[in-house]
Enzyme design. Structure first.
Site, PDB file in Angstrom:
ATOM      1  N   LYS A 260       1.235 -14.559   6.807  1.00 50.07           N
ATOM      2  CA  LYS A 260       0.074 -15.102   6.095  1.00 50.07           C
ATOM      3  C   LYS A 260       0.258 -16.600   5.851  1.00 50.07           C
ATOM      4  O   LYS A 260      -0.659 -17.402   6.028  1.00 50.07           O
ATOM      5  CB  LYS A 260      -0.121 -14.375   4.760  1.00 50.07           C
ATOM      6  CG  LYS A 260      -0.503 -12.912   4.909  1.00 50.07           C
ATOM      7  CD  LYS A 260      -1.875 -12.777   5.552  1.00 50.07           C
ATOM      8  CE  LYS A 260      -2.273 -11.348   5.793  1.00 50.07           C
ATOM      9  NZ  LYS A 260      -3.501 -11.222   6.576  1.00 50.07           N
TER      10      LYS A 260
ATOM     11  N   TYR B 241       5.784 -10.114   6.519  1.00 48.31           N
ATOM     12  CA  TYR B 241       4.335 -10.008   6.301  1.00 48.31           C
ATOM     13  C   TYR B 241       3.837 -11.258   5.570  1.00 48.31           C
ATOM     14  O   TYR B 241       2.860 -11.900   5.980  1.00 48.31           O
ATOM     15  CB  TYR B 241       4.016  -8.741   5.496  1.00 48.31           C
ATOM     16  CG  TYR B 241       2.595  -8.702   4.987  1.00 48.31           C
ATOM     17  CD1 TYR B 241       1.522  -8.553   5.860  1.00 48.31           C
ATOM     18  CD2 TYR B 241       2.319  -8.850   3.624  1.00 48.31           C
ATOM     19  CE1 TYR B 241       0.208  -8.542   5.377  1.00 48.31           C
ATOM     20  CE2 TYR B 241       1.017  -8.840   3.144  1.00 48.31           C
ATOM     21  CZ  TYR B 241      -0.032  -8.692   4.029  1.00 48.31           C
ATOM     22  OH  TYR B 241      -1.323  -8.697   3.560  1.00 48.31           O
TER      23      TYR B 241
ATOM     24  N   SER C  88      -2.867 -13.627   1.094  1.00 45.04           N
ATOM     25  CA  SER C  88      -2.388 -12.686   0.081  1.00 45.04           C
ATOM     26  C   SER C  88      -1.581 -13.435  -0.964  1.00 45.04           C
ATOM     27  O   SER C  88      -0.908 -14.432  -0.651  1.00 45.04           O
ATOM     28  CB  SER C  88      -1.501 -11.642   0.768  1.00 45.04           C
ATOM     29  OG  SER C  88      -0.780 -10.902  -0.194  1.00 45.04           O
TER      30      SER C  88
HETATM   31  P1  NAD Z   1      -6.912  -2.374   6.716  1.00 44.97           P
HETATM   32  O1  NAD Z   1      -5.733  -1.975   7.505  1.00 44.97           O
HETATM   33  O2  NAD Z   1      -7.692  -1.317   6.022  1.00 44.97           O
HETATM   34  O3  NAD Z   1      -7.907  -3.221   7.618  1.00 44.97           O
HETATM   35  C1  NAD Z   1      -7.487  -3.980   8.722  1.00 44.97           C
HETATM   36  C2  NAD Z   1      -8.409  -3.657   9.884  1.00 44.97           C
HETATM   37  O4  NAD Z   1      -8.008  -4.421  11.030  1.00 44.97           O
HETATM   38  C3  NAD Z   1      -8.358  -2.173  10.294  1.00 44.97           C
HETATM   39  O5  NAD Z   1      -9.660  -1.682  10.431  1.00 44.97           O
HETATM   40  C4  NAD Z   1      -7.611  -2.190  11.629  1.00 44.97           C
HETATM   41  O6  NAD Z   1      -8.049  -1.145  12.488  1.00 44.97           O
HETATM   42  C5  NAD Z   1      -7.975  -3.566  12.158  1.00 44.97           C
HETATM   43  N1  NAD Z   1      -6.985  -4.114  13.100  1.00 44.97           N
HETATM   44  C6  NAD Z   1      -5.631  -4.087  12.991  1.00 44.97           C
HETATM   45  N2  NAD Z   1      -5.088  -4.702  14.051  1.00 44.97           N
HETATM   46  C7  NAD Z   1      -6.105  -5.131  14.832  1.00 44.97           C
HETATM   47  C8  NAD Z   1      -6.187  -5.821  16.082  1.00 44.97           C
HETATM   48  N3  NAD Z   1      -5.077  -6.202  16.724  1.00 44.97           N
HETATM   49  N4  NAD Z   1      -7.405  -6.094  16.599  1.00 44.97           N
HETATM   50  C9  NAD Z   1      -8.535  -5.703  15.960  1.00 44.97           C
HETATM   51  N5  NAD Z   1      -8.518  -5.035  14.777  1.00 44.97           N
HETATM   52  C10 NAD Z   1      -7.333  -4.747  14.226  1.00 44.97           C
HETATM   53  O7  NAD Z   1      -6.412  -3.487   5.661  1.00 44.97           O
HETATM   54  P2  NAD Z   1      -7.164  -4.126   4.435  1.00 44.97           P
HETATM   55  O8  NAD Z   1      -6.512  -3.655   3.197  1.00 44.97           O
HETATM   56  O9  NAD Z   1      -8.625  -3.998   4.580  1.00 44.97           O
HETATM   57  O10 NAD Z   1      -6.730  -5.643   4.625  1.00 44.97           O
HETATM   58  C11 NAD Z   1      -7.546  -6.571   5.317  1.00 44.97           C
HETATM   59  C12 NAD Z   1      -6.816  -7.912   5.375  1.00 44.97           C
HETATM   60  O11 NAD Z   1      -6.513  -8.349   4.061  1.00 44.97           O
HETATM   61  C13 NAD Z   1      -5.492  -7.870   6.125  1.00 44.97           C
HETATM   62  O12 NAD Z   1      -5.363  -9.063   6.857  1.00 44.97           O
HETATM   63  C14 NAD Z   1      -4.477  -7.789   5.028  1.00 44.97           C
HETATM   64  O13 NAD Z   1      -3.243  -8.339   5.420  1.00 44.97           O
HETATM   65  C15 NAD Z   1      -5.125  -8.620   3.933  1.00 44.97           C
HETATM   66  N6  NAD Z   1      -4.679  -8.275   2.586  1.00 44.97           N
HETATM   67  C16 NAD Z   1      -4.778  -6.981   2.136  1.00 44.97           C
HETATM   68  C17 NAD Z   1      -4.341  -6.663   0.858  1.00 44.97           C
HETATM   69  C18 NAD Z   1      -4.410  -5.235   0.339  1.00 44.97           C
HETATM   70  O14 NAD Z   1      -3.740  -4.934  -0.634  1.00 44.97           O
HETATM   71  N7  NAD Z   1      -5.194  -4.348   0.920  1.00 44.97           N
HETATM   72  C19 NAD Z   1      -3.823  -7.658   0.021  1.00 44.97           C
HETATM   73  C20 NAD Z   1      -3.763  -8.962   0.498  1.00 44.97           C
HETATM   74  C21 NAD Z   1      -4.194  -9.258   1.789  1.00 44.97           C
HETATM   75  C1  UD1 Z   2       2.101  -4.847  -2.744  1.00 47.37           C
HETATM   76  C2  UD1 Z   2       2.808  -5.564  -1.621  1.00 47.37           C
HETATM   77  C3  UD1 Z   2       2.346  -7.014  -1.590  1.00 47.37           C
HETATM   78  C4  UD1 Z   2       0.830  -7.082  -1.477  1.00 47.37           C
HETATM   79  C5  UD1 Z   2       0.228  -6.345  -2.666  1.00 47.37           C
HETATM   80  C6  UD1 Z   2      -1.288  -6.368  -2.650  1.00 47.37           C
HETATM   81  C7  UD1 Z   2       4.927  -4.380  -1.427  1.00 47.37           C
HETATM   82  C8  UD1 Z   2       6.408  -4.436  -1.661  1.00 47.37           C
HETATM   83  N1  UD1 Z   2       4.239  -5.457  -1.831  1.00 47.37           N
HETATM   84  O1  UD1 Z   2       2.564  -5.426  -3.916  1.00 47.37           O
HETATM   85  O2  UD1 Z   2       2.933  -7.704  -0.510  1.00 47.37           O
HETATM   86  O3  UD1 Z   2       0.411  -8.437  -1.494  1.00 47.37           O
HETATM   87  O4  UD1 Z   2       0.696  -4.991  -2.626  1.00 47.37           O
HETATM   88  O5  UD1 Z   2      -1.816  -5.271  -2.049  1.00 47.37           O
HETATM   89  O6  UD1 Z   2       4.409  -3.436  -0.867  1.00 47.37           O
HETATM   90  N2  UD1 Z   2       4.592   1.045  -8.278  1.00 47.37           N
HETATM   91  C9  UD1 Z   2       5.175   2.163  -8.837  1.00 47.37           C
HETATM   92  N3  UD1 Z   2       5.158   3.323  -8.133  1.00 47.37           N
HETATM   93  C10 UD1 Z   2       4.571   3.438  -6.891  1.00 47.37           C
HETATM   94  C11 UD1 Z   2       3.973   2.294  -6.328  1.00 47.37           C
HETATM   95  C12 UD1 Z   2       4.017   1.109  -7.043  1.00 47.37           C
HETATM   96  O7  UD1 Z   2       5.726   2.100  -9.954  1.00 47.37           O
HETATM   97  O8  UD1 Z   2       4.600   4.521  -6.295  1.00 47.37           O
HETATM   98  C13 UD1 Z   2       4.569  -0.203  -9.063  1.00 47.37           C
HETATM   99  C14 UD1 Z   2       5.215  -1.405  -8.400  1.00 47.37           C
HETATM  100  O9  UD1 Z   2       6.567  -1.490  -8.726  1.00 47.37           O
HETATM  101  C15 UD1 Z   2       4.381  -2.546  -8.994  1.00 47.37           C
HETATM  102  C16 UD1 Z   2       2.997  -1.931  -9.192  1.00 47.37           C
HETATM  103  O10 UD1 Z   2       3.202  -0.530  -9.237  1.00 47.37           O
HETATM  104  O11 UD1 Z   2       4.896  -2.925 -10.236  1.00 47.37           O
HETATM  105  C17 UD1 Z   2       2.014  -2.248  -8.082  1.00 47.37           C
HETATM  106  O12 UD1 Z   2       2.599  -1.901  -6.827  1.00 47.37           O
HETATM  107  P1  UD1 Z   2       1.773  -2.017  -5.455  1.00 47.37           P
HETATM  108  O13 UD1 Z   2       0.465  -1.355  -5.609  1.00 47.37           O
HETATM  109  O14 UD1 Z   2       2.663  -1.566  -4.361  1.00 47.37           O
HETATM  110  O15 UD1 Z   2       1.472  -3.582  -5.335  1.00 47.37           O
HETATM  111  P2  UD1 Z   2       2.493  -4.828  -5.343  1.00 47.37           P
HETATM  112  O16 UD1 Z   2       3.849  -4.435  -5.683  1.00 47.37           O
HETATM  113  O17 UD1 Z   2       1.879  -5.885  -6.187  1.00 47.37           O
END
Ligand code: NAD
Ligand code: UD1
Length: 332
Positions: free
Chosen positions: A152, A148, A124
């Protein structure tokens, strides 16, 4: 390729499973459904036109992983399974380290035992912490500000050290910026449980009439309109980035960390306006205090990913909002 997709029933994993299936790969999803609905594998099959295999298992369970590796003999692994709520991670850090770090370690040990040497790992942009420079290159110092982000960063380090010890390893850690949107079919998307933490799903729920207004967290940042600027990326672009990263991991040994973003910034107010256009609904909002831990600007330098894989994001903010709105409309 036979590809094991951990967390493949989740938000990003489900979209990636569709792209892998459509590219002709054999896919097995491993998920414990901690944060996914049971019918997601069926929905993936409906979108892709073919099904993935399913193993309901926990990524921290070494015996279960050994069985899955023996049965499916994956040639590559894409590792999404993990916990991702920043606020919750600060409350229960040990659980985050157990699932995200120990789970990844258990998976890598199962890969090593089975001789599987192709890995793509979900990292991330949060590993960068407060940025020194915008856009953020991969060489930027890594200094996460919460458990978190540390989980990573630690896994990235483990993968790097494993690569040093095992010169045949091909591994790519992808540092995602802000994934949003849904598949245009509206059969899969992000279904947050409870109040969404992130901006786009919150805005979508306000547009749908499920919540009264968006709280804009601060309008006094050093940005053009004073609200936070982020690099939002369509989840289908992100899914396609995994296909490209898997090819890169398979092309030869080495461990690399690559940004996945567009390099373009969008403010909170721009996002609200774009969603109003996509949905045809007025979206009420109010300015509130800054959210602790937020940075003013987070933008990827996506050049290295493009150079190494040829991948670049193709979908714009209008498509992100339109697809998120279609998905939201099917939920409510
Ligand atoms: P998500 O929660 O939708 O998907 C994660 C999946 O992993 C889920 O289906 C959950 O059931 C499964 N899971 C959780 N714990 C588990 C375990 N112990 N064993 C097996 N399965 C398990 O999340 P996502 O948004 O799809 O994110 C996927 C990956 O990307 C994560 O590692 C997350 O940290 C990373 N990531 C997400 C974002 C984002 O904004 N969504 C941003 C940066 C990184
Ligand atoms: C969040 C996570 C970050 C993760 C990233 C990608 C937090 C504190 N950080 O960051 O670790 O890598 O998502 O998925 O959760 N905002 C509002 N009102 C809201 C929600 C958000 O104004 O109700 C603003 C925030 O201040 C920010 C922007 O919208 O400026 C995006 O927010 P968000 O979607 O939560 O993403 P990140 O803050 O980038």
């Amino acid at each position: 390729m036979r590809v094991l997709v951990t967390g493949g029933a989740g938000y990003i994993g489900s979209h990636t499973a569709v792209v892998l299936l459509q590219a002709g790969h054999e896919v097995v999803i491993l998920d414990n459904f901690a944060n996914a609905e049971r019918d997601v594998p069926e929905r993936i099959a409906a979108v892709a036109g073919r099904a993935a295999g399913l193993e309901e298992a926990d990524v921290t369970d070494a015996a279960a992983l050994a069985r899955v590796f023996a049965r499916f003999r994956p040639e590559g692994v894409i590792h999404f399974a993990g916990l991702k709520a920043v606020g919750e991670a600060a409350e229960v850090p040990l659980e985050y380290y157990r699932v995200n770090v120990a789970g990844s370690l258990t998976l890598m040990q199962a890969m090593a035992a089975a001789g599987c040497m192709r890995l793509v790992f979900s990292s991330s942009a949060t590993v960068y912490g407060e940025p020194d420079a915008i856009p953020i290159p991969e060489t930027h110092p890594l200094r996460p500000t919460n458990p978190y982000g540390w989980s990573k960063r630690m896994v990235e380090q483990i993968v790097e050290d494993w690569g040093r010890a095992l010169p045949g390893l091909g591994a790519v850690t992808l540092r995602y910026f802000n994934p949003v949107g849904a598949h245009p079919s509206a059969l899969i998307g992000e279904a947050p449980r409870g109040t969404p933490n992130n901006l786009m799903p919150f805005v979508a729920q306000v547009a749908a009439g499920l919540r009264p207004r968006v709280s804009v967290f601060g309008d006094d940042y050093d940005t053009p309109d004073g609200t936070g600027l982020r690099d939002y990326i369509h989840v289908m672009d992100l899914a396609e980035a995994h296909l490209a990263a898997l090819d890169l991991a398979a092309a030869g040994p080495g461990v690399q960390a690559l940004n996945v973003g567009t390099g373009r910034g969008c403010s909170v107010l721009e996002m609200i306006r774009a969603f109003e256009t996509a949905s045809g609904r007025a979206i009420a909002f109010g300015i509130t205090a800054r959210r602790p831990g937020d940075v003013a600007v987070s933008l990827a330098d996506p050049a290295l990913m493009r150079q190494r894989t040829g991948w670049a994001a193709r979908r714009d903010l209008a498509a992100m909002c339109a697809d998120a709105w279609r998905w939201q409309s099917r939920q409510s």
